[in-house]
Design an enzyme around this catalytic site. Structure first.
Site, mmCIF file in Angstrom:
data_model
loop_
_atom_site.group_PDB
_atom_site.id
_atom_site.type_symbol
_atom_site.label_atom_id
_atom_site.label_comp_id
_atom_site.label_asym_id
_atom_site.label_seq_id
_atom_site.Cartn_x
_atom_site.Cartn_y
_atom_site.Cartn_z
ATOM 1 N N ARG A 166 8.860 -7.112 11.402
ATOM 2 C CA ARG A 166 8.575 -7.960 10.241
ATOM 3 C C ARG A 166 9.313 -7.440 9.005
ATOM 4 O O ARG A 166 9.787 -8.211 8.186
ATOM 5 C CB ARG A 166 7.061 -7.998 9.972
ATOM 6 C CG ARG A 166 6.693 -8.921 8.823
ATOM 7 C CD ARG A 166 5.193 -9.110 8.702
ATOM 8 N NE ARG A 166 4.540 -7.967 8.107
ATOM 9 C CZ ARG A 166 3.221 -7.836 7.998
ATOM 10 N NH1 ARG A 166 2.425 -8.763 8.465
ATOM 11 N NH2 ARG A 166 2.696 -6.777 7.427
ATOM 12 N N ARG A 192 -0.537 2.721 5.926
ATOM 13 C CA ARG A 192 -1.427 1.555 6.012
ATOM 14 C C ARG A 192 -2.285 1.620 7.270
ATOM 15 O O ARG A 192 -3.457 1.240 7.250
ATOM 16 C CB ARG A 192 -0.614 0.258 5.964
ATOM 17 C CG ARG A 192 -0.115 -0.043 4.552
ATOM 18 C CD ARG A 192 0.977 -1.065 4.541
ATOM 19 N NE ARG A 192 0.524 -2.346 5.021
ATOM 20 C CZ ARG A 192 1.301 -3.220 5.665
ATOM 21 N NH1 ARG A 192 2.553 -2.922 5.908
ATOM 22 N NH2 ARG A 192 0.818 -4.354 6.046
ATOM 23 N N LYS A 217 -2.869 -11.331 11.910
ATOM 24 C CA LYS A 217 -3.962 -11.966 11.148
ATOM 25 C C LYS A 217 -3.473 -13.127 10.286
ATOM 26 O O LYS A 217 -4.087 -14.181 10.276
ATOM 27 C CB LYS A 217 -4.658 -10.952 10.231
ATOM 28 C CG LYS A 217 -5.606 -10.008 10.902
ATOM 29 C CD LYS A 217 -6.504 -9.312 9.883
ATOM 30 C CE LYS A 217 -5.753 -8.628 8.752
ATOM 31 N NZ LYS A 217 -4.886 -7.522 9.189
ATOM 32 N N ARG A 275 9.235 -7.102 3.214
ATOM 33 C CA ARG A 275 8.077 -6.749 2.402
ATOM 34 C C ARG A 275 8.189 -5.299 1.937
ATOM 35 O O ARG A 275 8.565 -4.423 2.698
ATOM 36 C CB ARG A 275 6.798 -6.907 3.235
ATOM 37 C CG ARG A 275 6.040 -8.168 2.913
ATOM 38 C CD ARG A 275 4.871 -8.345 3.812
ATOM 39 N NE ARG A 275 3.841 -7.329 3.634
ATOM 40 C CZ ARG A 275 2.586 -7.494 4.041
ATOM 41 N NH1 ARG A 275 2.220 -8.619 4.600
ATOM 42 N NH2 ARG A 275 1.707 -6.533 3.866
ATOM 43 N N ARG A 326 -12.189 -5.009 3.225
ATOM 44 C CA ARG A 326 -11.266 -4.000 3.727
ATOM 45 C C ARG A 326 -11.925 -2.630 3.806
ATOM 46 O O ARG A 326 -11.331 -1.677 4.278
ATOM 47 C CB ARG A 326 -10.111 -3.956 2.741
ATOM 48 C CG ARG A 326 -8.817 -3.383 3.232
ATOM 49 C CD ARG A 326 -8.027 -4.376 4.029
ATOM 50 N NE ARG A 326 -6.615 -4.083 4.027
ATOM 51 C CZ ARG A 326 -5.673 -5.014 3.924
ATOM 52 N NH1 ARG A 326 -6.007 -6.274 3.800
ATOM 53 N NH2 ARG A 326 -4.410 -4.680 3.976
HETATM 54 P P1 AMP Z 1 -2.224 -7.399 3.557
HETATM 55 O O1 AMP Z 1 -1.254 -8.484 3.338
HETATM 56 O O2 AMP Z 1 -3.616 -7.887 3.885
HETATM 57 O O3 AMP Z 1 -1.735 -6.375 4.552
HETATM 58 O O4 AMP Z 1 -2.384 -6.616 2.167
HETATM 59 C C1 AMP Z 1 -1.276 -5.995 1.545
HETATM 60 C C2 AMP Z 1 -1.766 -4.955 0.556
HETATM 61 O O5 AMP Z 1 -2.559 -5.578 -0.457
HETATM 62 C C3 AMP Z 1 -2.662 -3.882 1.147
HETATM 63 O O6 AMP Z 1 -1.945 -2.818 1.749
HETATM 64 C C4 AMP Z 1 -3.434 -3.427 -0.091
HETATM 65 O O7 AMP Z 1 -2.635 -2.616 -0.923
HETATM 66 C C5 AMP Z 1 -3.662 -4.742 -0.820
HETATM 67 N N1 AMP Z 1 -4.916 -5.393 -0.369
HETATM 68 C C6 AMP Z 1 -5.037 -6.554 0.324
HETATM 69 N N2 AMP Z 1 -6.323 -6.856 0.548
HETATM 70 C C7 AMP Z 1 -7.039 -5.851 -0.017
HETATM 71 C C8 AMP Z 1 -8.431 -5.561 -0.108
HETATM 72 N N3 AMP Z 1 -9.360 -6.375 0.431
HETATM 73 N N4 AMP Z 1 -8.805 -4.437 -0.770
HETATM 74 C C9 AMP Z 1 -7.893 -3.618 -1.321
HETATM 75 N N5 AMP Z 1 -6.573 -3.813 -1.248
HETATM 76 C C10 AMP Z 1 -6.127 -4.918 -0.602
#
Ligand code: AMP
Length: 193
Positions: A129, A146, A15, A135, A90
């Site tokens: 990754r 996740r 993404k 990360r 989300r």
């Molecule tokens: P991502 O980079 O989109 O995988 O997001 C990394 C982490 O940020 C996720 O595992 C959540 O802990 C938090 N996060 C990102 N976007 C959201 C969202 N829309 N709602 C809640 N937590 C989020």
């Protein structure tokens, strides 16, 4: 023409990479809530401190915090004519929050694009990754969590957009350029130029 888009798909579907490319082609900002959280953590802001442990565990940040952040970001001038959201909404409640944020400006989501990928491919990509980016939430246990959170809370969103006739699904497997082209082609169908 405006393009208010959301990009859906499991962690590891590509993404982030595709959001940047797609947004550039469409001339709209790519807005990643995950990136915004990570930046705040890096900079040691109050928000960063609030979300650090949550993001590291793979759980979702509370909706109140996330929705406010998105409301503020979408109010910025560069998002007035459109945007591509990556990682938001989300869960189904966030879909409603986004609707409200946009309705206040007399707008709505134009399309939800979902990158589909085989779950095993996702685990392999995330593990790779982890080695490259380091990360905090790319360890094996957290990756598994996740993916569970995605299946339980995020995957149902697709149905919500599908019921509105806004869902576009695109195969996320293959060469990065190829996938970008597929996304652009799919969007052309929903939003004829
Ligand atoms: P991502 O980079 O989109 O995988 O997001 C990394 C982490 O940020 C996720 O595992 C959540 O802990 C938090 N996060 C990102 N976007 C959201 C969202 N829309 N709602 C809640 N937590 C989020």
């Amino acid at each position: 023409m405006t393009a208010r888009l959301v990009l859906l798909g499991p962690p590891g579907a590509g993404k982030g990479t595709q959001a940047i490319r797609l947004a550039e082609s469409l001339g709209v900002p790519a807005i990643s809530t995950g990136d915004i959280f990570r930046e705040n953590i890096r900079n040691g802001t109050e928000l960063g401190r609030q979300v650090q442990d949550i993001t590291a565990s793979g759980a979702l940040v509370p909706d109140e915090l996330t929705n406010e952040l998105v409301r503020d970001r979408l109010a910025q001038a560069d998002a007035a004519e459109g945007f591509l959201l990556d990682g938001y909404p989300r869960n189904v409640a966030q879909v409603g929050a986004l609707d409200e944020i946009l309705a206040a400006a007399g707008a709505g989501v134009d399309a939800a694009v979902e990158l589909t990928v085989d779950p095993q491919v996702v685990v392999d990509r995330l593990t790779r990754r982890a080695a490259i980016e380091g990360r905090a939430d790319d360890t094996e246990d957290v990756i598994r969590h996740r993916l569970d959170v995605y299946a339980e809370q995020t995957a149902p969103i697709s149905q919500v957009y599908a019921a509105r006739g806004l869902l576009v699904q695109v195969d996320g497997l293959g060469d990065v350029d190829e996938v970008t082209q597929r996304l652009l082609d799919a969007l052309r169908v929903v939003r004829p130029a």
